[in-house]
Scaffold this active site. Structure first.
Site, PDB file in Angstrom:
ATOM      1  N   LYS A  61       0.855  -1.188   0.000  1.00 53.71           N
ATOM      2  CA  LYS A  61       0.000   0.000   0.000  1.00 53.71           C
ATOM      3  C   LYS A  61       0.890   1.237   0.000  1.00 53.71           C
ATOM      4  O   LYS A  61       1.919   1.275   0.697  1.00 53.71           O
ATOM      5  CB  LYS A  61      -0.902  -0.035   1.235  1.00 53.71           C
ATOM      6  CG  LYS A  61      -1.929   1.083   1.321  1.00 53.71           C
ATOM      7  CD  LYS A  61      -2.801   0.862   2.556  1.00 53.71           C
ATOM      8  CE  LYS A  61      -3.834   1.956   2.753  1.00 53.71           C
ATOM      9  NZ  LYS A  61      -4.679   1.694   3.941  1.00 53.71           N
TER      10      LYS A  61
ATOM     11  N   SER B  15      -9.422   1.758   3.180  1.00 50.74           N
ATOM     12  CA  SER B  15      -8.541   2.542   2.329  1.00 50.74           C
ATOM     13  C   SER B  15      -7.560   1.685   1.515  1.00 50.74           C
ATOM     14  O   SER B  15      -6.949   2.188   0.572  1.00 50.74           O
ATOM     15  CB  SER B  15      -7.751   3.544   3.192  1.00 50.74           C
ATOM     16  OG  SER B  15      -6.916   2.899   4.124  1.00 50.74           O
TER      17      SER B  15
ATOM     18  N   SER C  91     -10.027  -0.637   7.135  1.00 50.94           N
ATOM     19  CA  SER C  91      -9.298  -0.367   5.887  1.00 50.94           C
ATOM     20  C   SER C  91      -8.581  -1.571   5.292  1.00 50.94           C
ATOM     21  O   SER C  91      -8.094  -1.495   4.165  1.00 50.94           O
ATOM     22  CB  SER C  91      -8.299   0.771   6.093  1.00 50.94           C
ATOM     23  OG  SER C  91      -8.978   2.001   6.210  1.00 50.94           O
TER      24      SER C  91
END
Length: 534
Positions: free
Chosen positions: A106, A187, A211
């Site tokens: 990420k 996210s 997330s």
């Protein structure tokens, strides 16, 4: 334009180092890491061939074709790293189950490979730190190949209360590979979508509240939010030290277990991890298909009625748990008033923690990064039209006015939120004498709607997020082609049990499905014919 140029430059760099290589043998892009490891052991596939095929697939699907936008940047050294690992294997040295396996990070996690760590924001386009986050070093020490950075919700979805999950100014909108008009959630949207689409074997996400588990669920992959403090957060763009944690996102529970075994452990720079070495385990070794026999499981129904189709699949999942030998116990969760109080205290605490944590992080970035404080960031966004075309920065503005961490009101709100969340989970587990709680992770992915916003069906993420307890989500079925997952929640440091239970459920159901990259669910044959019968 920045994103396209960055990606193109990386492809050029990779191409210029290419040598004539053996072609990958027939192996699905959705193969698990364990299957890829077996093929490399057999000599039918190399790590370099795997990396090369995933790079080609990223070009075909992420930048062209359905245009998933799940990958922000590529590691220009990925092929060279893979070659080195192939050479080690040829010399008789295999580091473990991750040796030669491609991983996406990420893009709020630093890696010393020449890529910027942007958190999706143009303000961090020059944030090339030359630092490996400890979790990244643990991955590479275990033999993983860092393929690149995955797109996300900008600033890990902590900029606006009306945000669109999976959108960043750097990378655009991540699209769900099962239906391109639907959310990949956030996210860790890019991590979930990329793994689901077969653009990488493994990915790392991060979670503060939902997330990892939401994008894993809406993209039909396995996601694990570990106990806070099991995995280091050093050199990870922060929201809150009280709740932030990285975790694995994979297509199989075994791969998640292998990843967690690699990244778990104490880090002197992260005081929250001081107990990690004492609690970490060989999570892969603990996986057994009969792990559910005799296990008492608490059944949660706090989201019942919001999606009848999801409820029906949940009933099937409960039947599979029962057939695997589990003892199911109906459990009553906290009422709405209690949950609303926890969420309110959590929200206020996070805003205060974000300001302090982000300012500390920005102060450590390279001199080329001109944004040094949250106030600088707010001013940057206000002047940069590419940052706020679809939503604003209300959370930033609220956080900028927040008191310091020494504020008595903050200390009380954080303590109250944590105490209430832990007491709620401990009571459900203890009073019912169950080892784990289960429930639908969320409903099917909803349509991305910039006009009316998100319409989430709810989830079980807040209690484990605020308490710091672990939360595993695994595929349990699909609603008209859209994945839905089962959540497993346990007490602190119970990752080994959760993974074992999740693995037994996975082996009993084999519920994960590959995506079809449909433009919308109406494109499914049964609907297309009904929509236009003439």
């Amino acid at each position: 334009m920045l994103r396209v140029l960055t990606f193109t430059a990386a492809l050029v760099a990779l191409a210029t180092t290419a040598q004539a290589q053996p072609k990958i043998q027939p192996l699905s892009p959705f193969a698990s890491g364990a299957e890829q490891q077996a093929a490399m052991t057999a000599g039918t596939v190399t790590s370099e061939a795997l990396v090369r095929e995933y790079l080609a697939r990223i070009t075909a699907l992420d930048r062209a074709g359905p245009k998933l936008n799940s990958v922000i940047a590529l590691n220009p050294h990925a092929l060279a790293d893979a070659r080195k690992l192939d050479a080690e294997r040829k010399a008789g040295h295999v580091r473990g189950p991750l040796h030669g396996i491609p991983v996406l990070l990420k893009d709020n996690i630093e890696s010393a490979d020449g890529t910027a760590t942007t958190a999706g924001s143009l303000s961090l386009k020059d944030n090339v730190t030359g630092r490996d986050a400890p979790l990244v070093r643990r991955l590479t020490d275990a033999g993983a190949v860092i393929l690149g950075k995955a797109n996300l919700s900008e600033w890990a979805n902590f900029r606006s209360i009306r945000s669109i999950s999976g959108w960043t100014a750097v990378g655009g909108l991540v699209r769900n590979p099962y239906s391109l008009d639907r959310t990949a959630c956030g996210s860790s949207a890019g991590s979930g979508a990329a793994v689901a689409a077969g653009l990488a074997t493994l990915a790392i996400g991060t979670e503060t509240d939902g997330s990892i588990t939401c994008p894993a669920a809406t993209n039909g992959v396995v996601g694990l939010k570990p106990t806070v403090g099991l995995v280091s957060r050093t050199y990870v763009v922060p929201i809150s030290p009280e709740q932030d944690t990285p975790g694995p996102m994979t297509r199989s529970v075994a791969d998640a277990a292998a990843m967690l075994s690699a990244i778990a452990g104490s880090d002197p720079a992260d005081a929250w991890t001081k107990e990690a070495d004492a609690h970490k385990a060989d999570y892969l070794a603990g996986l057994k298909p009969d792990a559910l026999k005799g296990v008492r499981i608490g059944v949660l129904r706090m989201t019942a009625g919001r999606s009848p189709q999801t409820d029906a699949i949940y009933e099937d999942a409960l039947g599979a748990l029962r057939k695997a030998g589990a003892v199911l116990v109906e459990v009553k969760g906290p009422d709405d008033a209690a949950m609303n109080a926890i969420a309110a205290n959590e929200g206020e605490a996070l805003r205060i923690e974000f300001k302090a944590s982000l300012n500390a992080y920005l102060a450590s970035t390279p001199a080329k990064v001109k944004i040094r404080t949250l106030d600088d960031l707010i001013a940057f966004d206000a002047k940069e039209p590419r940052e706020m075309p679809v939503f604003g920065q209300e959370i930033f503005e609220q956080s900028a006015k927040a008191p310091p961490l020494t504020d008595a009101g903050y200390v009380e709100k954080r303590a109250n939120a944590r105490k209430a969340a832990r007491e709620a989970l401990d009571k459900m587990l203890g009073d019912n004498k169950v080892e784990v709680l289960v429930g639908p992770s969320t409903g099917p992915a909803f349509i991305v709607d910039p006009v009316d916003g998100s319409r989430s069906l709810g989830s079980y993420s807040t209690l484990p997020a605020v308490s710091g307890y672990p939360h595993l989500t695994v595929p349990m079925g699909a609603v008209v082609g859209l994945p839905v997952n089962l959540s497993l929640i346990g007490p602190a440091w119970s990752e080994a049990r959760l993974l074992a239970f999740g693995y037994a459920f996975e082996q009993a159901t084999h519920a994960r499905i590959d995506p079809q990259f449909l433009p919308n669910i109406g494109a499914r044959p049964e609907y297309a014919k009904a929509y236009d019968p003439r």
